[in-house]
Design a protein around this motif. Structure first.
Motif, PDB file in Angstrom:
ATOM      1  N   LEU A  15      23.175  -3.229 -15.246  1.00  0.00           N
ATOM      2  CA  LEU A  15      22.986  -4.350 -16.172  1.00  0.00           C
ATOM      3  C   LEU A  15      22.965  -5.681 -15.422  1.00  0.00           C
ATOM      4  O   LEU A  15      22.152  -6.562 -15.714  1.00  0.00           O
ATOM      5  N   SER A  16      23.879  -5.804 -14.439  1.00  0.00           N
ATOM      6  CA  SER A  16      23.931  -7.046 -13.666  1.00  0.00           C
ATOM      7  C   SER A  16      22.635  -7.256 -12.887  1.00  0.00           C
ATOM      8  O   SER A  16      22.127  -8.378 -12.796  1.00  0.00           O
ATOM      9  N   ALA A  17      22.111  -6.159 -12.319  1.00  0.00           N
ATOM     10  CA  ALA A  17      20.863  -6.256 -11.554  1.00  0.00           C
ATOM     11  C   ALA A  17      19.708  -6.662 -12.463  1.00  0.00           C
ATOM     12  O   ALA A  17      18.875  -7.503 -12.106  1.00  0.00           O
ATOM     13  N   LEU A  18      19.670  -6.073 -13.651  1.00  0.00           N
ATOM     14  CA  LEU A  18      18.614  -6.417 -14.597  1.00  0.00           C
ATOM     15  C   LEU A  18      18.736  -7.865 -15.069  1.00  0.00           C
ATOM     16  O   LEU A  18      17.733  -8.577 -15.210  1.00  0.00           O
ATOM     17  N   GLN A  19      19.995  -8.304 -15.305  1.00  0.00           N
ATOM     18  CA  GLN A  19      20.203  -9.677 -15.748  1.00  0.00           C
ATOM     19  C   GLN A  19      19.792 -10.660 -14.664  1.00  0.00           C
ATOM     20  O   GLN A  19      19.165 -11.704 -14.948  1.00  0.00           O
ATOM     21  N   ALA A  20      20.114 -10.327 -13.402  1.00  0.00           N
ATOM     22  CA  ALA A  20      19.726 -11.198 -12.283  1.00  0.00           C
ATOM     23  C   ALA A  20      18.206 -11.275 -12.158  1.00  0.00           C
ATOM     24  O   ALA A  20      17.642 -12.347 -11.910  1.00  0.00           O
ATOM     25  N   GLU A  21      17.559 -10.130 -12.357  1.00  0.00           N
ATOM     26  CA  GLU A  21      16.092 -10.107 -12.284  1.00  0.00           C
ATOM     27  C   GLU A  21      15.486 -10.935 -13.411  1.00  0.00           C
ATOM     28  O   GLU A  21      14.518 -11.683 -13.203  1.00  0.00           O
ATOM     29  N   LEU A  22      16.065 -10.801 -14.600  1.00  0.00           N
ATOM     30  CA  LEU A  22      15.579 -11.568 -15.743  1.00  0.00           C
ATOM     31  C   LEU A  22      15.799 -13.065 -15.533  1.00  0.00           C
ATOM     32  O   LEU A  22      14.900 -13.883 -15.819  1.00  0.00           O
ATOM     33  N   ASP A  23      16.978 -13.425 -15.024  1.00  0.00           N
ATOM     34  CA  ASP A  23      17.273 -14.839 -14.779  1.00  0.00           C
ATOM     35  C   ASP A  23      16.300 -15.428 -13.768  1.00  0.00           C
ATOM     36  O   ASP A  23      15.856 -16.576 -13.907  1.00  0.00           O
ATOM     37  N   LYS A  24      15.983 -14.642 -12.748  1.00  0.00           N
ATOM     38  CA  LYS A  24      15.029 -15.115 -11.742  1.00  0.00           C
ATOM     39  C   LYS A  24      13.653 -15.332 -12.363  1.00  0.00           C
ATOM     40  O   LYS A  24      12.965 -16.321 -12.079  1.00  0.00           O
ATOM     41  N   GLU A  25      13.271 -14.418 -13.239  1.00  0.00           N
ATOM     42  CA  GLU A  25      11.967 -14.521 -13.896  1.00  0.00           C
ATOM     43  C   GLU A  25      11.913 -15.746 -14.807  1.00  0.00           C
ATOM     44  O   GLU A  25      10.888 -16.433 -14.894  1.00  0.00           O
ATOM     45  N   GLN A  80      25.319 -26.747 -18.310  1.00  0.00           N
ATOM     46  CA  GLN A  80      24.179 -26.241 -19.061  1.00  0.00           C
ATOM     47  C   GLN A  80      23.040 -25.866 -18.114  1.00  0.00           C
ATOM     48  O   GLN A  80      22.897 -26.438 -17.032  1.00  0.00           O
ATOM     49  N   GLU A  81      22.230 -24.901 -18.557  1.00  0.00           N
ATOM     50  CA  GLU A  81      21.037 -24.510 -17.813  1.00  0.00           C
ATOM     51  C   GLU A  81      19.851 -24.481 -18.762  1.00  0.00           C
ATOM     52  O   GLU A  81      20.017 -24.291 -19.978  1.00  0.00           O
ATOM     53  N   ASN A  84      12.110 -23.781 -21.861  1.00  0.00           N
ATOM     54  CA  ASN A  84      12.892 -24.863 -22.460  1.00  0.00           C
ATOM     55  C   ASN A  84      14.012 -24.366 -23.370  1.00  0.00           C
ATOM     56  O   ASN A  84      14.414 -25.060 -24.319  1.00  0.00           O
ATOM     57  N   LEU A  85      14.519 -23.165 -23.083  1.00  0.00           N
ATOM     58  CA  LEU A  85      15.689 -22.645 -23.788  1.00  0.00           C
ATOM     59  C   LEU A  85      16.933 -22.966 -22.974  1.00  0.00           C
ATOM     60  O   LEU A  85      16.939 -22.819 -21.750  1.00  0.00           O
ATOM     61  N   CYS A  86      17.990 -23.417 -23.659  1.00  0.00           N
ATOM     62  CA  CYS A  86      19.219 -23.828 -22.970  1.00  0.00           C
ATOM     63  C   CYS A  86      20.334 -22.807 -23.192  1.00  0.00           C
ATOM     64  O   CYS A  86      20.363 -22.090 -24.189  1.00  0.00           O
ATOM     65  N   ARG A  87      21.266 -22.792 -22.250  1.00  0.00           N
ATOM     66  CA  ARG A  87      22.449 -21.940 -22.362  1.00  0.00           C
ATOM     67  C   ARG A  87      23.561 -22.535 -21.505  1.00  0.00           C
ATOM     68  O   ARG A  87      23.313 -23.319 -20.587  1.00  0.00           O
ATOM     69  N   ALA A  88      24.805 -22.152 -21.814  1.00  0.00           N
ATOM     70  CA  ALA A  88      25.930 -22.511 -20.959  1.00  0.00           C
ATOM     71  C   ALA A  88      25.971 -21.522 -19.799  1.00  0.00           C
ATOM     72  O   ALA A  88      25.861 -20.305 -20.003  1.00  0.00           O
ATOM     73  N   SER A  89      26.131 -22.034 -18.589  1.00  0.00           N
ATOM     74  CA  SER A  89      26.095 -21.169 -17.406  1.00  0.00           C
ATOM     75  C   SER A  89      27.386 -20.392 -17.214  1.00  0.00           C
ATOM     76  O   SER A  89      27.423 -19.416 -16.468  1.00  0.00           O
ATOM     77  N   GLY A  90      28.463 -20.818 -17.867  1.00  0.00           N
ATOM     78  CA  GLY A  90      29.769 -20.195 -17.657  1.00  0.00           C
ATOM     79  C   GLY A  90      30.625 -20.970 -16.663  1.00  0.00           C
ATOM     80  O   GLY A  90      31.814 -20.710 -16.525  1.00  0.00           O
ATOM     81  N   ARG A  91      30.005 -21.919 -15.974  1.00  0.00           N
ATOM     82  CA  ARG A  91      30.751 -22.765 -15.041  1.00  0.00           C
ATOM     83  C   ARG A  91      31.200 -24.045 -15.750  1.00  0.00           C
ATOM     84  O   ARG A  91      30.587 -24.490 -16.704  1.00  0.00           O
ATOM     85  N   LYS A  92      32.277 -24.628 -15.251  1.00  0.00           N
ATOM     86  CA  LYS A  92      32.833 -25.850 -15.831  1.00  0.00           C
ATOM     87  C   LYS A  92      32.602 -27.038 -14.899  1.00  0.00           C
ATOM     88  O   LYS A  92      32.553 -26.889 -13.675  1.00  0.00           O
ATOM     89  N   ILE A  93      32.483 -28.226 -15.492  1.00  0.00           N
ATOM     90  CA  ILE A  93      32.267 -29.467 -14.748  1.00  0.00           C
ATOM     91  C   ILE A  93      33.408 -30.429 -15.060  1.00  0.00           C
ATOM     92  O   ILE A  93      33.792 -30.601 -16.218  1.00  0.00           O
TER      93      ILE A  93
END
Length: 205
Positions: A82-92, A153-154, A159-168
């Motif tokens: 799942l992580s590999a697929l998510q990484a591939e999707l994020d890259k795309e 945010q990412e 042009n779809l936004c999401r929270a990256s999970g990191r804090k600022i």
């Protein structure tokens, strides 16, 4: 020999499967039921059955442990895929950091925070920031929560936004009456605000 007769003579009541084996042994025994039961007691038959029970339990526990390990390995492999697929999707989708234009840019906050290092500004305590907000803008103390972070945010190429999970970092900073920052929520988090240089602004995420 009936089970009740065996129990009466030995004082031990085996489980059905155990007694079936006892019956087999009795059928091959050279003697009557009384002699067989005396031999059973003298030969620690009850102890041997308990030992056999313990061996069965150990074997079953071993199978359960091995099954649990198999499930964990399968789960770990599933998570890896799942992580590999998510990484591939994020890259795309080409996700990259993003800031809502209505909010104070992080670079401007960072410039203010640098003043803390130089000694010309300081981080406010929550109580100081709370008193400032309520005094300047009329909020009820009990309805305000001072925040120290915001979600990074990412945005992707669609042009779809999401929270990256990191804090600022967005701790309250005070340099002067016209140069300070406070991030806070009001009304159980229903209203999000930031104060920048004496001006209160809605915060978007």
């Amino acid at each position: 020999m009936m089970l009740s007769e065996f129990v009466e003579r030995t004082g031990f009541e085996p489980m059905p499967a155990e007694y079936a084996k006892i019956e087999e042994a009795y059928c091959g025994f050279n003697g009557d039921k009384d002699a067989f039961c005396k031999a059973f007691v003298a030969g620690d038959g009850e102890k041997k059955i308990y030992q056999a029970r313990a061996a069965v339990i150990d074997r079953l526990n071993g199978k359960i442990l091995e099954l649990d390990k198999t499930i964990q390995r399968s789960g770990a492999e599933h998570e890896r895929q799942l992580s590999a697929l998510q990484a591939e999707l994020d890259k795309e989708l080409e996700w990259k950091p993003y800031e809502f234009t209505q909010n104070i840019p992080q670079v401007e906050y960072a410039e203010l925070a640098k003043c803390v290092v130089s000694g010309s500004a300081r981080y406010m305590t929550d109580d100081e920031a709370l008193d400032w907000v309520c005094r300047e803008f009329g909020f009820d103390h009990s309805q305000v929560t001072i925040l120290h972070e915001i979600d990074e945010q990412e945005i992707n190429r669609h042009n779809l936004c999401r929270a990256s999970g990191r804090k600022i970092d967005r701790r309250p900073v005070y340099c002067a009456t016209d140069y300070h920052y406070i991030r806070f929520n009001a009304g159980c988090g229903a209203w999000q605000w930031e104060v920048w240089n004496g001006q209160i602004r809605p915060f978007y995420d």
